[in-house]
Design a protein around this motif. Structure first.
Motif, short mmCIF file in Angstrom:
data_model
loop_
_atom_site.label_atom_id
_atom_site.label_comp_id
_atom_site.label_asym_id
_atom_site.label_seq_id
_atom_site.Cartn_x
_atom_site.Cartn_y
_atom_site.Cartn_z
N ALA A 9 -2.95 -6.26 9.80
CA ALA A 9 -3.55 -4.97 10.20
C ALA A 9 -4.14 -4.26 8.99
O ALA A 9 -5.25 -3.73 9.05
N LEU A 10 -3.42 -4.27 7.87
CA LEU A 10 -3.92 -3.61 6.67
C LEU A 10 -5.16 -4.31 6.12
O LEU A 10 -6.07 -3.67 5.62
N GLU A 11 -5.19 -5.62 6.21
CA GLU A 11 -6.38 -6.38 5.79
C GLU A 11 -7.60 -5.94 6.60
O GLU A 11 -8.69 -5.73 6.06
N LYS A 12 -7.42 -5.75 7.89
CA LYS A 12 -8.51 -5.29 8.75
C LYS A 12 -8.93 -3.87 8.36
O LYS A 12 -10.12 -3.56 8.34
N VAL A 13 -7.96 -3.02 8.05
CA VAL A 13 -8.27 -1.66 7.61
C VAL A 13 -9.15 -1.70 6.36
O VAL A 13 -10.18 -1.03 6.29
N ILE A 14 -8.75 -2.48 5.37
CA ILE A 14 -9.51 -2.58 4.11
C ILE A 14 -10.93 -3.08 4.38
O ILE A 14 -11.90 -2.55 3.83
N ARG A 15 -11.07 -4.06 5.24
CA ARG A 15 -12.42 -4.56 5.57
C ARG A 15 -13.24 -3.52 6.30
O ARG A 15 -14.45 -3.41 6.08
N ASN A 16 -12.60 -2.73 7.18
CA ASN A 16 -13.32 -1.71 7.95
C ASN A 16 -13.76 -0.52 7.10
O ASN A 16 -14.66 0.20 7.48
N VAL A 17 -13.11 -0.32 5.96
CA VAL A 17 -13.48 0.79 5.08
C VAL A 17 -14.91 0.60 4.58
O VAL A 17 -15.66 1.56 4.42
N GLY A 18 -15.29 -0.64 4.33
CA GLY A 18 -16.66 -0.92 3.91
C GLY A 18 -16.89 -0.81 2.42
O GLY A 18 -18.02 -0.85 1.96
N ILE A 19 -15.83 -0.68 1.64
CA ILE A 19 -15.97 -0.64 0.19
C ILE A 19 -15.97 -2.07 -0.33
O ILE A 19 -15.12 -2.87 0.06
N GLN A 20 -16.92 -2.37 -1.17
CA GLN A 20 -17.02 -3.72 -1.74
C GLN A 20 -15.73 -4.03 -2.50
O GLN A 20 -15.33 -3.27 -3.38
N THR A 21 -15.07 -5.13 -2.18
CA THR A 21 -13.79 -5.45 -2.80
C THR A 21 -13.91 -6.40 -4.00
O THR A 21 -12.94 -6.60 -4.70
N SER A 22 -15.08 -6.96 -4.24
CA SER A 22 -15.23 -7.83 -5.40
C SER A 22 -15.75 -7.01 -6.58
O SER A 22 -16.28 -5.93 -6.43
N GLY A 23 -15.58 -7.54 -7.77
CA GLY A 23 -16.01 -6.83 -8.97
C GLY A 23 -14.93 -5.88 -9.45
O GLY A 23 -13.83 -5.83 -8.92
N PHE A 26 -15.68 -1.21 -13.63
CA PHE A 26 -16.67 -1.12 -14.70
C PHE A 26 -18.09 -1.32 -14.18
O PHE A 26 -19.05 -0.97 -14.85
N TYR A 27 -18.23 -1.89 -12.97
CA TYR A 27 -19.55 -2.17 -12.42
C TYR A 27 -19.84 -1.43 -11.13
O TYR A 27 -20.89 -1.64 -10.54
N LYS A 28 -18.93 -0.59 -10.66
CA LYS A 28 -19.14 0.15 -9.42
C LYS A 28 -18.39 1.47 -9.48
O LYS A 28 -17.61 1.71 -10.41
N SER A 29 -18.60 2.34 -8.49
CA SER A 29 -18.01 3.67 -8.56
C SER A 29 -16.62 3.77 -7.94
O SER A 29 -15.87 4.67 -8.25
N VAL A 30 -16.26 2.83 -7.06
CA VAL A 30 -14.94 2.86 -6.40
C VAL A 30 -14.40 1.44 -6.32
O VAL A 30 -15.14 0.50 -6.07
N ASP A 40 -4.20 1.31 -4.16
CA ASP A 40 -4.71 2.23 -5.17
C ASP A 40 -6.22 2.34 -4.99
O ASP A 40 -6.90 1.34 -4.83
N ILE A 41 -6.69 3.57 -5.02
CA ILE A 41 -8.13 3.83 -5.00
C ILE A 41 -8.48 4.30 -6.40
O ILE A 41 -7.96 5.30 -6.87
N ILE A 42 -9.36 3.58 -7.06
CA ILE A 42 -9.81 3.95 -8.40
C ILE A 42 -11.27 4.35 -8.27
O ILE A 42 -12.07 3.61 -7.68
N ALA A 43 -11.63 5.51 -8.81
CA ALA A 43 -13.00 5.99 -8.67
C ALA A 43 -13.48 6.62 -9.97
O ALA A 43 -12.69 7.20 -10.71
N ARG A 44 -14.77 6.50 -10.22
CA ARG A 44 -15.37 7.11 -11.40
C ARG A 44 -15.57 8.61 -11.21
O ARG A 44 -15.54 9.37 -12.17
N LEU A 45 -15.83 9.04 -9.98
CA LEU A 45 -16.08 10.45 -9.68
C LEU A 45 -15.10 10.95 -8.63
O LEU A 45 -14.73 10.21 -7.71
#
Length: 130
Positions: A9-23, A26-30, A40-45
């Motif tokens: 269920a949590l895997e589906k949640v992560i996929r549904n969020v739509g945030i790119q999970t690769s990388g 240092f190369y993206k904002s979240v 953990d959610i890590i964000a630049r802003l």
């Protein structure tokens, strides 16, 4: 069996969020780091952190899961960080902390700041889903 179903269920949640999970951050904002119910959610802003959290919360709610507000913490690693006791996103109030544990590893503001001073500020929200 319950753990397996929760992880699916949590895997589906992560996929549904739509945030790119690769990388990496240092190369993206979240970036999302997830293992079992520890996310953990890590964000630049700060705005990117809020948006990612709201997307995660909505996707979790749609799967019948909820954010555990008491376990969820906010760690600001910005050099010019404000020392607020709480961080608010929508109807959620998260305790601001100077350190936390992620998958058994101790994470503290001073160590993180020393490592990323040359790369900019990051905001981290440790989210627990039940």
């Amino acid at each position: 069996m319950a753990c397996l179903l929760f992880n699916l269920a949590l895997e589906k949640v992560i996929r549904n969020v739509g945030i790119q999970t690769s990388g990496t951050i240092f190369y993206k904002s979240v970036q999302l780091l997830a293992y079992a119910g520890d996310i953990d959610i890590i964000a630049r802003l700060r705005a990117a952190l809020k948006e990612a959290f709201l997307l995660l919360e909505r996707a979790a709610r749609e799967m019948g899961l909820k954010i555990n507000e008491e376990k969820t913490k906010y760690l600001n690693t910005s050099v010019n960080r404000n020392h607020h006791k709480y961080f608010t996103i929508g109807n959620f109030n998260f305790e601001a902390v100077q350190s936390c544990t992620y998958l058994g590893s101790f994470v503290n503001v001073t160590t993180i700041i020393q490592r990323i001073l040359r790369r900019g500020s990051y905001w981290l929200t440790k989210v627990f889903v039940d």
